[in-house]
Design a protein around this motif. Structure first.
Motif, PDB file in Angstrom:
ATOM      1  N   TYR A 131       0.818  -1.211   0.000  1.00  0.00           N
ATOM      2  CA  TYR A 131       0.000   0.000   0.000  1.00  0.00           C
ATOM      3  C   TYR A 131       0.854   1.264   0.000  1.00  0.00           C
ATOM      4  O   TYR A 131       0.456   2.282  -0.589  1.00  0.00           O
ATOM      5  N   ALA A 132       2.010   1.213   0.620  1.00  0.00           N
ATOM      6  CA  ALA A 132       2.911   2.369   0.561  1.00  0.00           C
ATOM      7  C   ALA A 132       3.364   2.601  -0.877  1.00  0.00           C
ATOM      8  O   ALA A 132       3.417   3.746  -1.351  1.00  0.00           O
ATOM      9  N   ASP A 133       3.685   1.517  -1.586  1.00  0.00           N
ATOM     10  CA  ASP A 133       4.097   1.643  -2.988  1.00  0.00           C
ATOM     11  C   ASP A 133       2.971   2.180  -3.858  1.00  0.00           C
ATOM     12  O   ASP A 133       3.213   2.876  -4.854  1.00  0.00           O
ATOM     13  N   LYS A 134       1.722   1.861  -3.466  1.00  0.00           N
ATOM     14  CA  LYS A 134       0.569   2.355  -4.217  1.00  0.00           C
ATOM     15  C   LYS A 134       0.160   3.760  -3.773  1.00  0.00           C
ATOM     16  O   LYS A 134      -0.852   4.287  -4.241  1.00  0.00           O
ATOM     17  N   LYS A 135       0.938   4.351  -2.857  1.00  0.00           N
ATOM     18  CA  LYS A 135       0.626   5.673  -2.292  1.00  0.00           C
ATOM     19  C   LYS A 135      -0.685   5.674  -1.498  1.00  0.00           C
ATOM     20  O   LYS A 135      -1.301   6.735  -1.312  1.00  0.00           O
ATOM     21  N   LYS A 136      -1.108   4.519  -1.037  1.00  0.00           N
ATOM     22  CA  LYS A 136      -2.280   4.426  -0.166  1.00  0.00           C
ATOM     23  C   LYS A 136      -1.778   4.398   1.275  1.00  0.00           C
ATOM     24  O   LYS A 136      -1.747   3.352   1.940  1.00  0.00           O
ATOM     25  N   HIS A 137      -1.372   5.568   1.740  1.00  0.00           N
ATOM     26  CA  HIS A 137      -0.624   5.638   2.991  1.00  0.00           C
ATOM     27  C   HIS A 137      -1.482   5.368   4.217  1.00  0.00           C
ATOM     28  O   HIS A 137      -0.963   4.859   5.226  1.00  0.00           O
ATOM     29  N   VAL A 164       5.675   6.287   6.493  1.00  0.00           N
ATOM     30  CA  VAL A 164       4.250   6.504   6.223  1.00  0.00           C
ATOM     31  C   VAL A 164       3.749   7.748   6.950  1.00  0.00           C
ATOM     32  O   VAL A 164       3.005   8.564   6.379  1.00  0.00           O
ATOM     33  N   GLU A 167       4.831  10.819   5.087  1.00  0.00           N
ATOM     34  CA  GLU A 167       4.021  11.028   3.878  1.00  0.00           C
ATOM     35  C   GLU A 167       2.656  11.600   4.232  1.00  0.00           C
ATOM     36  O   GLU A 167       2.153  12.497   3.545  1.00  0.00           O
ATOM     37  N   ASN A 170       2.105  15.376   4.682  1.00  0.00           N
ATOM     38  CA  ASN A 170       2.067  16.240   3.504  1.00  0.00           C
ATOM     39  C   ASN A 170       0.628  16.685   3.249  1.00  0.00           C
ATOM     40  O   ASN A 170      -0.260  15.856   3.057  1.00  0.00           O
ATOM     41  N   VAL A 173      -1.374  15.056   0.635  1.00  0.00           N
ATOM     42  CA  VAL A 173      -1.702  13.644   0.822  1.00  0.00           C
ATOM     43  C   VAL A 173      -2.856  13.474   1.800  1.00  0.00           C
ATOM     44  O   VAL A 173      -3.790  12.696   1.563  1.00  0.00           O
ATOM     45  N   SER A 174      -2.799  14.194   2.930  1.00  0.00           N
ATOM     46  CA  SER A 174      -3.856  14.086   3.933  1.00  0.00           C
ATOM     47  C   SER A 174      -3.856  15.351   4.790  1.00  0.00           C
ATOM     48  O   SER A 174      -2.962  16.194   4.687  1.00  0.00           O
TER      49      SER A 174
END
Length: 271
Positions: A131-137, A164, A167, A170, A173-174
């Motif tokens: 999920y980190a690789d998919k940017k689903k943090h 995580v 990220e 940011n 991102v959230s």
């Protein structure tokens, strides 16, 4: 009895065992024989189940209750061990799929592993990474948080959780404010593995970006002490000193770097 031994159909109350002379044992005699067996082999699951049945057939309800509870405890233990082993195999299957770049299949197997055994470390780690690789943090955060609960002394788990949190801090991102949590995770990583240079470098960068200069200096000074033969540690320490206008310390660090690696070069030549 090991986890692979099949469990036979339960014998009916009063069903007689047969001795060497083909003479059926009375319930009392069978109880006596099983009690002797369990005194020597207390983990014989089938014997304990049978003893509970015999106690019940003889109206010894308290004894039957105790034996059935023990049987249930043993069965639950066997099931838990089997689930743990089965989850490991699903995680191994997921790892093979991941190595073949079959990400969807890998994710499905890691999830399957957690359905079987929710504390499977390999599955938690790999789902966090997927999920980190998919940017689903947010999803990655959940898996890594579970991972550090299970393996609180694993620096790699804390390192990945830190990434995580950084990220998620940011704004693009959230809307979470997780920078301090990320810093604490990097500090925990270094507590467990003081030589972990990647944590030192990332923590230094974060500290400088958030004007935590004392932290940046301390982290890189410790990194040099823990990694005295790593030039990158010195270069980053010098950079921190320069950015903090600690020019005398920067020059001292440059001198220390030159002297150390000139000596190493001389020693290598002599060898």
């Amino acid at each position: 009895m090991d986890a692979q031994t099949p469990i036979s159909e339960p014998m009916q109350p009063g069903a007689a065992a047969v001795d060497a002379g083909d003479q059926p044992l009375s319930p009392e005699e069978e109880i006596s024989e099983i009690e002797k067996l369990l005194a020597v082999e207390p983990d014989d699951f089938q014997a304990r189940c049978r003893l509970g049945e015999l106690y019940f057939s003889q109206g010894r309800l308290d004894d039957a209750l105790a034996e059935v509870k023990k049987s249930i405890e043993m069965a639950e233990g066997l099931r838990a061990e089997m689930n743990r082993s089965l989850a490991m195999y699903y995680s191994n299957l997921g790892t093979i799929y991941a190595t073949k770049n079959m990400t969807d299949e890998a994710e499905a197997e890691f999830r399957h592993a957690l359905d079987v055994f929710p504390h499977d470390v390999l599955a938690l780690f790999n789902l966090g990474r997927v999920y980190a690789d998919k940017k689903k943090h947010m999803e990655a955060k959940g898996y890594y948080e579970r991972l550090v609960e299970i393996t609180p002394d694993d620096p790699i788990a804390w390192y990945n959780l830190a990434g995580v949190y950084i990220e998620l801090d940011n704004p693009q991102v959230s809307d979470y404010n997780t920078i301090d949590m990320g810093i604490q995770c990097y500090l925990r990583t270094l507590e467990l593995d003081p030589k972990h240079l990647e944590s030192s470098f990332k923590l230094m960068e974060i500290a400088l970006n958030h004007k935590k200069t004392d932290l940046a200096v301390t982290v890189m000074e410790n990194a040099v002490e823990q990694n005295p033969d790593e030039p990158l540690a010195y270069y980053n320490l010098i950079s921190v000193y320069d950015k903090c206008k600690m020019f005398e310390k920067a020059e001292a660090a440059r001198k220390r770097l030159r002297e150390r690696f000139a000596k190493k070069s001389k020693d290598s030549s002599g060898a």
